[in-house]
Design an enzyme around this catalytic site. Structure first.
Site, PDB file in Angstrom:
ATOM      1  N   ARG A   1       0.816  -1.209   0.000  1.00  0.00           N
ATOM      2  CA  ARG A   1       0.000   0.000   0.000  1.00  0.00           C
ATOM      3  C   ARG A   1       0.852   1.262   0.000  1.00  0.00           C
ATOM      4  O   ARG A   1       2.024   1.244   0.406  1.00  0.00           O
ATOM      5  CB  ARG A   1      -0.925   0.027   1.228  1.00  0.00           C
ATOM      6  CG  ARG A   1      -1.927  -1.112   1.254  1.00  0.00           C
ATOM      7  CD  ARG A   1      -2.896  -0.977   2.421  1.00  0.00           C
ATOM      8  NE  ARG A   1      -3.822  -2.100   2.482  1.00  0.00           N
ATOM      9  CZ  ARG A   1      -4.936  -2.187   1.756  1.00  0.00           C
ATOM     10  NH1 ARG A   1      -5.262  -1.198   0.936  1.00  0.00           N
ATOM     11  NH2 ARG A   1      -5.718  -3.232   1.862  1.00  0.00           N
TER      12      ARG A   1
ATOM     13  N   LYS B   1      -5.244 -18.684  -4.318  1.00  0.00           N
ATOM     14  CA  LYS B   1      -5.930 -17.585  -4.996  1.00  0.00           C
ATOM     15  C   LYS B   1      -5.034 -17.083  -6.135  1.00  0.00           C
ATOM     16  O   LYS B   1      -3.930 -16.612  -5.898  1.00  0.00           O
ATOM     17  CB  LYS B   1      -6.237 -16.467  -4.004  1.00  0.00           C
ATOM     18  CG  LYS B   1      -7.228 -16.867  -2.917  1.00  0.00           C
ATOM     19  CD  LYS B   1      -7.414 -15.777  -1.891  1.00  0.00           C
ATOM     20  CE  LYS B   1      -8.061 -14.543  -2.474  1.00  0.00           C
ATOM     21  NZ  LYS B   1      -8.308 -13.507  -1.425  1.00  0.00           N
TER      22      LYS B   1
ATOM     23  N   THR C   1     -15.550 -12.718  -7.367  1.00  0.00           N
ATOM     24  CA  THR C   1     -15.537 -11.266  -7.590  1.00  0.00           C
ATOM     25  C   THR C   1     -16.608 -10.796  -8.574  1.00  0.00           C
ATOM     26  O   THR C   1     -16.646 -11.214  -9.726  1.00  0.00           O
ATOM     27  CB  THR C   1     -14.167 -10.754  -8.083  1.00  0.00           C
ATOM     28  OG1 THR C   1     -13.120 -11.329  -7.307  1.00  0.00           O
ATOM     29  CG2 THR C   1     -14.101  -9.236  -7.941  1.00  0.00           C
TER      30      THR C   1
END
Length: 494
Positions: free
Chosen positions: A92, A236, A294
Site C-alpha cells: 500500500r 488464490k 468477484t
C-alpha cells in the site's frame, strides 16, 4: 447431520438435506450477514460454504460466526464448510501530506520505501524490496488500477517513475506491480497469527492470497502440518506470475480460486475471461476444485435484482465447469444478501437443467488421452460414472474415509448426484466445496453389515431414491479395515 444410525421411525433425517444443484455457492460473512437469523436463511437458500475474510474483522467476530454456522448446519442437517481467506501481503501507499495528492499525467515522481510522506515528489510505499524487484519499463498501478505509472530508472534507494494515467491518490491505497516478480513472503506475521486461529477453530479450508508459485503453497502447507492439521489450501490466482506456473500450482494446491478483482488490476480487464478459462482448465487437469470469485452479482449490493450481464456471467461460470461461485460484498455488506444467494442458486439450477439434458460428458474415449496407467480408484470413478449414466441411476453413493473417491468421481462431472458417506465430519464439510457432492456423516461406517443393510432405508428417508431405483455404490472392502476404494456395486432399491 443425518447419519445411518438415525433412520428409525422416530428420527428421520432432514429431507431438506438433499439438493439437486451441483455447482456450489460460497458467501462472505460480514455486517449484512452477521446474525444467526440471516445466516440460517442463507444456508436454507443454498449457501454451501461460508467465507471469513481476514482482511476485515477481528478474531472475536470470526469465532462468533464459526460457532453460529456450525450450530445452524447441525440444526438443518447440512454440511456447510468454512473457508478462511487470509489477507496476504498487500502493498500500500503510505500516509500522504494532507491525506491525498493529485497525480498529473507525464509527472515525474519517486517511489521510496516508507510509511510517511515528507516530500510531495516522493510517494511512500510500504514495501522494503521495492528497489530490488522492479526494473525500468515495468508498470506500477495504484488504487485498483485507476492510476498507472511506468518505471524510468531504479536508483539506490528509490524508483523514478513517470505518470501515464493520473488522478487523485489517497492514503493507504493498494499498489500493484503486474510486470514484476516480487520477493514478498507468502505469509505475513498477521497471516501466521490468523492461520493459528483458523486451525484452532477447525476451519475447513484456508485460502492463500497473492500466490506467485508452488513454493508459496508448500510453505503454508508446512506450517499447517507443523500445527498438527491437514486443512486443505486454496490458491488464490490474482497475480500474473502465478499464471506462468499455473499447472505446478494446481498440482500442490487443494483447490484454485479465480480471484478476478486483483487479476483484473494486474492484467488488462479484457484478458480476465480468457485467464479465467485457463485457470479452470488447469484445475480440471489436476482434478482439483475451482472457485470463480468477484463481482458475480455486484449490482445486487444495492439493487434487489441482478443485471442481465451478471446472470450471463454466473451462467458462464457454470458452463465453464466451476465447482463453486463466490459472492463477496453482495452477502457481506449488501442490502439483499439472502436474495443474492437465492438468485445465484436459481441461475445455477436453470443452467444445469439445460446442460444435463445433453449426454453425460464421461466417455471411455476420454480416458485414452490420459498419460500413464490408471490408479484403481480412478478406474472405479470412471466406471461408476459410466454405469450411473447407462443405468439412469438416481445416485452414486461413495463409502469414503477421506473423500478422495468422491472428488475423483466429481472430476468427470456425471449427471448423477454424488452422495459421500464418511465417519469424519471434517471430510463431509470439505466436500461441500466440491461439484455435485453431498457429504453425509455415518456413525456406523465401520460396521459393514449394518452399513449395507440400512443404506436403502437411509437413502429413502432423505428423499433421494424410491423403490425400484438404481444406485451405484463404491467402497473399500473390507470397510472395517479402512481399505482404499476397490469395489463398485450396482443396487436396485427394494
Amino acid at each position: 447431520m443425518p447419519s445411518l444410525s438415525s433412520t428409525t421411525e422416530t428420527a428421520v433425517p432432514n429431507r431438506g438435506f438433499f439438493e439437486h444443484r451441483h455447482c456450489k455457492i460460497i458467501g462472505t460473512l460480514g455486517p449484512s450477514s452477521s446474525t444467526y437469523e440471516i445466516q440460517k436463511q442463507l444456508i436454507e437458500s443454498g449457501l454451501n460454504v461460508a467465507r471469513l475474510n481476514f482482511s476485515h474483522g477481528d478474531h472475536e467476530t470470526h469465532a462468533k460466526n464459526i460457532a453460529s454456522i456450525r450450530k445452524i448446519a447441525a440444526e438443518l442437517g447440512r454440511s456447510v464448510a468454512i473457508l478462511q481467506d487470509l489477507q496476504g501481503p498487500k502493498i500500500r501507499v503510505g500516509r500522504l501530506i494532507g491525506g491525498s495528492q493529485e497525480i498529473l499525467n507525464n509527472e515525474i515522481l519517486r517511489l521510496r520505501y516508507g510509511v510517511e510522506q515528507d516530500d510531495r515528489k516522493v510517494i511512500p510505499i510500504d514495501y522494503r524490496g521495492l528497489v530490488h524487484d522492479v526494473k525500468a519499463g515495468q508498470r506500477v498501478m495504484m488504487d485498483d488500477g485507476l492510476l498507472l505509472l511506468q518505471v524510468l530508472e531504479v536508483q539506490e534507494e528509490s524508483v523514478l517513475v513517470t505518470v501515464l494515467e493520473g488522478g487523485l491518490l489517497k492514503n493507504r491505497k493498494g499498489v500493484n506491480f503486474p510486470d514484476s516478480k516480487l520477493s514478498i513472503p507468502a505469509m505475513t506475521d498477521k497471516d501466521s497469527k490468523d492461520l493459528l486461529f483458523g486451525i484452532a477453530n477447525r476451519v475447513d479450508y484456508v485460502a492463500l492470497s497473492f500466490v506467485q508459485d508452488p513454493a508459496d503453497i508448500l510453505q503454508v502447507k508446512a506450517m499447517i502440518k507443523a500445527l498438527g492439521s491437514d486443512v486443505p489450501v486454496v490458491a488464490k490466482i490474482e497475480m500474473l506470475p502465478a499464471l506462468e506456473h499455473i499447472d505446478a500450482i494446481a498440482e500442490v494446491a487443494d483447490a484454485l480460486m479465480v480471484a478476478r478483482g486483483d487479476l483484473g488490476v494486474e492484467a488488462n480487464v479484457e484478458r480476465v475471461p480468457n485467464l479465467q478459462k485457463k485457470i479452470i482448465a488447469a484445475a480440471q487437469r489436476a482434478g482439483k476444485p475451482v472457485i470463480i470469485a468477484t463481482q458475480m452479482l455486484e449490482s445486487m449490493i444495492t439493487n434487489p435484482r441482478a443485471s442481465l450481464a451478471e446472470v450471463a456471467d454466473v451462467a458462464n461460470g457454470v458452463l465453464d465447469g466451476a465447482d463453486c461461485l463466490m459472492l463477496s460484498g453482495e452477502v457481506a455488506s449488501g442490502k439483499y444478501p439472502i436474495e443474492c444467494v437465492r438468485r445465484m442458486a436459481s441461475i445455477i439450477e436453470q443452467v444445469e437443467a439445460w446442460t444435463f439434458k445433453r449426454p453425460s460428458p464421461v466417455s471411455i474415449a476420454d480416458t485414452s488421452t490420459t498419460e500413464g496407467s490408471w490408479e484403481i480408484h480412478e478406474s472405479i470413478a470412471v466406471a461408476a460414472c459410466e454405469a450411473a449414466d447407462a443405468l439412469n441411476a438416481k445416485a452414486i453413493v461413495c463409502m469414503t474415509l477421506t473423500g478422495a473417491i468422491a472428488k475423483s468421481i466429481s472430476r468427470w462431472r456425471p449427471n448423477t448426484p454424488i452422495i459421500a458417506i464418511s465417519p469424519r465430519p471434517d471430510v463431509t464439510r470439505r466436500l461441500a466445496l466440491v461439484w455435485g457432492v453431498q457429504g453425509v456423516n455415518n456413525e456406523s461406517f465401520y460396521n459393514a453389515d449394518s452399513l449395507v443393510q440400512e443404506l436403502p432405508k437411509f437413502l429413502k428417508a432423505l428423499g433421494i431414491v424410491s423403490s425400484g431405483d438404481v444406485v451405484v455404490i463404491t467402497a473399500g472392502i473390507p470397510i472395517n479395515q479402512m481399505k482404499p476404494t476397490n469395489m463398485i456395486k450396482i443396487n436396485r432399491i427394494p
